[in-house]
Design a protein around this motif. Structure first.
Motif, PDB file in Angstrom:
ATOM      1  N   LYS A  82       0.872  -1.318   0.015  1.00  0.00           N
ATOM      2  CA  LYS A  82      -0.011  -0.134   0.074  1.00  0.00           C
ATOM      3  C   LYS A  82       1.118   1.255   0.100  1.00  0.00           C
ATOM      4  CE  LYS A  82      -4.101  -2.133   2.600  1.00  0.00           C
ATOM      5  NZ  LYS A  82      -4.696  -2.138   3.450  1.00  0.00           N
ATOM      6  N   LYS A  87       0.859   3.901  -3.107  1.00  0.00           N
ATOM      7  CA  LYS A  87       0.395   5.408  -3.085  1.00  0.00           C
ATOM      8  C   LYS A  87       1.695   6.300  -3.496  1.00  0.00           C
ATOM      9  CE  LYS A  87      -1.317   8.168   0.741  1.00  0.00           C
ATOM     10  NZ  LYS A  87      -0.421   9.210   0.803  1.00  0.00           N
ATOM     11  N   GLU A 124       1.490   9.125  -6.337  1.00  0.00           N
ATOM     12  CA  GLU A 124       1.583  10.592  -6.004  1.00  0.00           C
ATOM     13  C   GLU A 124       2.624  11.241  -6.600  1.00  0.00           C
ATOM     14  OE1 GLU A 124       2.407  10.570  -1.815  1.00  0.00           O
ATOM     15  OE2 GLU A 124       0.275  10.391  -1.253  1.00  0.00           O
TER      16      GLU A 124
END
Length: 862
Positions: A11, A15, A19
């Protein structure tokens, strides 16, 4: 973090990748490009293990190429129109648009959980109007060039799917999608003139040899089906007209004993009318329509109607009877064939049934054939006989001479034909791209104006329970204004075959800005696709259509390439064994006890363990990717998928195998974590290792040998399984070596830092999340996904010692560890002292010494 918490790690990095837009890419003329593409999915609802394998293989390639310094385009989108989505929506009582977009949202999240390095900014679905408006434009431009046309013809009709199918979508007489028996129906429809490119499609397969699987090239070559022969004219005195036939065997022209016409042939109809046989011909025609697929497959019984008329052989002058026959289809060739029963098995069977004569005109050379003794047709080449001036010629020479004679008489000519037929793209379903054409009573067929595109599919339309398209009954859609005269017009209500969308999507990915159809700078930079990955089941359908579309778009000025896909990898299926209960049928693995008994409803029956087959819900042998990710993590799933089998072979799912992959990653994590804090601030260079010796030198040599092996397997051979095996072998060697390695000195710690970093770099294309985490733990800034693939030192690839095999007179007698670079003379002196060798040399005379450097020495004595 003391244990391998794969869920948190995955995770975290997913992420960060999103980003920081790590995989976002743009055209950069200063960098070498590499375009990796996997066949995009239907948004069916959930990804399956076949998807996971396809996309994992592509992602490894993309990540390796990125680490090798390439500007990598790796996009993902959705093949969203068509029957699969529409039928699923009907089944679930929802609108196809709602069903499709909700599935896309779910499947996108599934793919992101697997850590695939997609540039998500380029994502699109083919049902987006901004996508299909250019598809409609291409169609209009094809129409204006004569490459798109409308005609009434016999088509393949699927009653279950309520739509027409292209020839390529009929498999063994059944619908490619639902398996329903296909029937023949006469309908109006739109076609793309793929036959205009038949020769180029065939010829350009040569460019793909060595880059595409041989099997795929052969399948396309056979489907296109080029035939060289002659078009021959037979005169029908009764009508004072000629009928044209095509034959690949003009050398058998003197063996013709009857002609066969399609029941739909205009001349057959005229002759039947003249002879009072029209009703009989109509009945035959109806039977042909019903049995069309069986006729095309050659399994229908031969049937015909004598039209009580005769035609004249152009060379022999002989009169031969004319039949209407069910094995002649109007849209194949000229709708008429010359029949030579002695040399064609189909004609032989028909002649036997109707008592027609046979004449042998080709002899095999080693024996004499007699027509009355034939048990089957002789179809091979041979020597021409009973053929007038051509008798005695070999078949190949005879073909040329017969064609020359026909051309000189004006009764025939050399001709090339193809099995390939034009692509019928009309579908009588709702969920598809509207065909941008209108019908005006004054102007006829008129294309929509380009500035009015897209012709939008009305999303407020509702499909009835039978799946029939609502478009013909939707007045606000059908009623339109003629673009030519401004009068009332009727809009086309057929939609495109879903394969139209997938025939050009790879080009759209290169320039996702929708302001123009295709941006020339972007398509010129990125195309062709360097590596395409997908299933062999698309060898005819999608791949042939995509090749055709590429050539059309080139000729329309949008592309400057001839072929869309430079390299093709066709991955094998994911298979798993099946379980079946005599009472309950197919069972899921969890419904079978460890003793092999059915657990369903406390049944207790002994379960039949079947062979491993392609995963399918119908046979309950599916493995849910989400469940595997939750239990083991995405990196473990990716590792098992890449390691369990070579990419082009079927992969048999193994619970034991995925457990093993998980244990391996835990070992990597635990080992690097154990030393990470000590190694954080350490830097190294090659000169730091110039004085290495002993176990440390051996370890560094093994590291660099592994790196080169992984490079070859991951980038050149695409054998990810053997590359991963070499990483696993090295980890075993490393753990054994650490027991002997003294880590008290700076050099040894520098070596361990190099080993860990290069091990992670080599493994990262397969297991990116774990490697990102450990890369950071070792003190590195930035993403390992953006780091360079590890290099190796050539000087370290050679072992200090090797095993020298010792032979006496060609038979192995011993082996010995010898230093690399040893000469023939040195090797001979070394092995002479071996006890096992000495006993074979005593009392013998040395005749010769054969030395293969760093492999073997063979001492020849007598």
């Amino acid at each position: 973090m003391k244990y391998y918490d794969f869920s948190a790690i995955e995770k975290k990095w997913q992420k960060l990748w999103e980003e920081k837009k790590v995989f976002k890419v743009k055209t950069d003329l200063n960098k070498p490009k590499y375009y990796v593409l996997e066949m995009f999915p239907y948004p069916s609802g959930r990804i399956h293990m076949g998807h996971v394998r396809n996309y994992t293989l592509g992602d490894i390639i993309a990540r390796v190429k990125r680490m090798k310094g390439y500007n990598v385009l790796h996009p993902m989108g959705w093949d969203a129109f068509g029957l699969p989505a529409e039928n699923a929506a009907l089944k679930h009582g929802t609108h196809p648009a709602v069903w499709t977009y909700s599935n896309i949202d779910y499947m996108r999240e599934q793919l992101k959980k697997l850590g695939f390095s997609y540039d998500w900014d380029r994502e699109f679905a083919t049902c987006d109007p901004e996508y299909y408006k250019f598809e409609q434009r291409f169609f209009i431009e094809m129409y204006e060039r004569g490459l798109a046309y409308r005609k009434k013809t016999a088509v393949n009709w699927c009653e279950s799917c309520q739509t027409v199918l292209a020839n390529e979508q009929v498999e063994e007489g059944k619908c490619w999608r639902c398996g329903q028996e296909v029937i023949s129906r006469e309908m109006e429809g739109w076609f793309l003139r793929i036959t205009a490119y038949a020769e180029e499609l065939l010829e350009d397969l040569k460019k793909l040899e060595g880059f595409w699987p041989e099997k795929v090239i052969l399948m396309q070559r056979n489907w296109i089906g080029r035939s060289e022969g002659a078009e021959v004219e037979f005169f029908i005195p009764e009508l004072s007209e000629k009928v044209k036939v095509f034959t690949t065997r003009p050398d058998t022209l003197f063996g013709v004993t009857f002609l066969a016409l399609s029941p739909e042939h205009p001349l057959a109809k005229r002759l039947a009318m003249k002879k009072g046989l029209f009703k009989e011909l109509e009945r035959l025609s109806e039977r042909v329509k019903k049995e069309r697929r069986r006729i095309e497959e050659g399994v229908a019984e031969k049937e015909g109607l004598f039209l009580e008329s005769f035609a004249k052989n152009p060379l022999s002058g002989e009169s031969v009877p004319i039949f209407a026959a069910n094995f002649v289809l109007m849209e194949y060739g000229t709708g008429a064939i010359m029949c030579v029963p002695a040399h064609d098995q189909r004609d032989f069977e028909f002649a036997k049934k109707y008592g027609l004569p046979m004449r042998v005109v080709i002899q095999p050379g080693d024996k004499t054939l007699k027509a009355e003794e034939l048990e089957s047709a002789y179809e091979e080449l041979g020597i021409m006989i009973n053929s007038g001036e051509f008798s005695g010629l070999p078949s190949e020479e005879g073909k040329k001479r017969v064609i020359e004679k026909l051309e000189a008489l004006g009764l025939g000519k050399k001709r090339i034909t193809y099995r390939l037929r034009d692509w019928g793209v009309s579908r009588q379903r709702y969920w598809g791209c509207p065909i941008p054409m209108l019908y005006c009573e004054r102007c006829g067929i008129v294309p929509e104006k380009l500035e009015n595109l897209p012709v939008r599919l009305p999303l407020d339309a509702q499909i009835d329970a039978q799946g029939r398209s609502p478009l013909p009954r939707l007045k606000e859609f059908v009623s339109a204004t003629c673009p030519a005269c401004g009068g009332p017009a009727r809009r086309e209500t057929d939609t495109f075959d879903t394969f139209v969308e997938s025939s050009w999507y790879f080009a759209r990915f290169t320039c996702p800005d929708y302001s123009e159809p295709l941006n020339s700078q972007d398509v010129d930079y990125w195309l062709p696709v360097d590596q395409y990955v997908g299933g062999i089941e698309h060898a005819i359908l999608h791949l042939l259509y995509a090749r055709f579309f590429t050539k059309v778009l080139r000729d329309l000025g949008y592309l400057r390439i001839d072929e869309p896909f430079k390299n093709l990898l066709t991955q094998g299926m994911v298979i798993k064994e099946t379980y079946k209960c005599p009472r309950h049928g197919w069972l899921y693995p969890e419904e079978v006890s460890s003793e092999g008994r059915c657990l369903k409803d406390n049944c207790g029956e002994e379960v039949i363990v079947g062979k491993s087959e392609k995963m399918s819900k119908s046979k309950c042998n599916v493995v849910d990717p989400d469940a595997m990710i939750k239990k083991y993590g995405a990196d473990t799933v990716r590792l098992f998928i890449a390691f369990a089998a070579p990419p082009d072979r079927d992969l048999e799912w193994s619970d034991h195998g995925i457990e093993g992959a998980f244990r391996f990653l835990k070992r990597v994590y635990t080992l690097v974590e154990e030393y990470a804090e000590r190694l954080k601030g350490i830097t190294y260079s090659d000169k730091d290792f110039s004085e290495l010796s002993g176990q440390a030198l051996i370890l560094r040599r093994k590291l660099h040998q592994m790196i080169k092996k992984v490079h070859q397997d991951f980038e050149e051979r695409l054998h990810f399984n053997t590359g991963i095996a070499s990483i696993m072998e090295f980890l075993n060697f490393l753990q054994d070596s650490l027991k002997e390695l003294d880590l008290s000195g700076d050099v040894e710690l520098k070596l361990l830092k190099e080993i860990f970093e290069k091990l992670l770099l080599a493994l990262s294309p397969v297991c990116p999340h774990l490697c990102e985490e450990l890369w950071a733990h070792l003190g590195n800034s930035g993403f390992i996904s953006e780091a360079s693939f590890p290099l190796w030192e050539e000087s370290l690839l050679k072992e200090e010692n090797f095993i020298l095999v010792v032979q006496i007179n060609g038979k192995v007698r011993d082996q010995i560890s010898a230093p690399s670079g040893i000469s023939k003379e040195e090797a001979l002196e070394m092995v002479k002292g071996l006890p096992k060798v000495q006993k074979y040399l005593e009392g013998k005379t040395l005749r010769n010494v054969i030395f293969v450097p760093e492999k073997l020495i063979n001492i020849v004595v007598s």
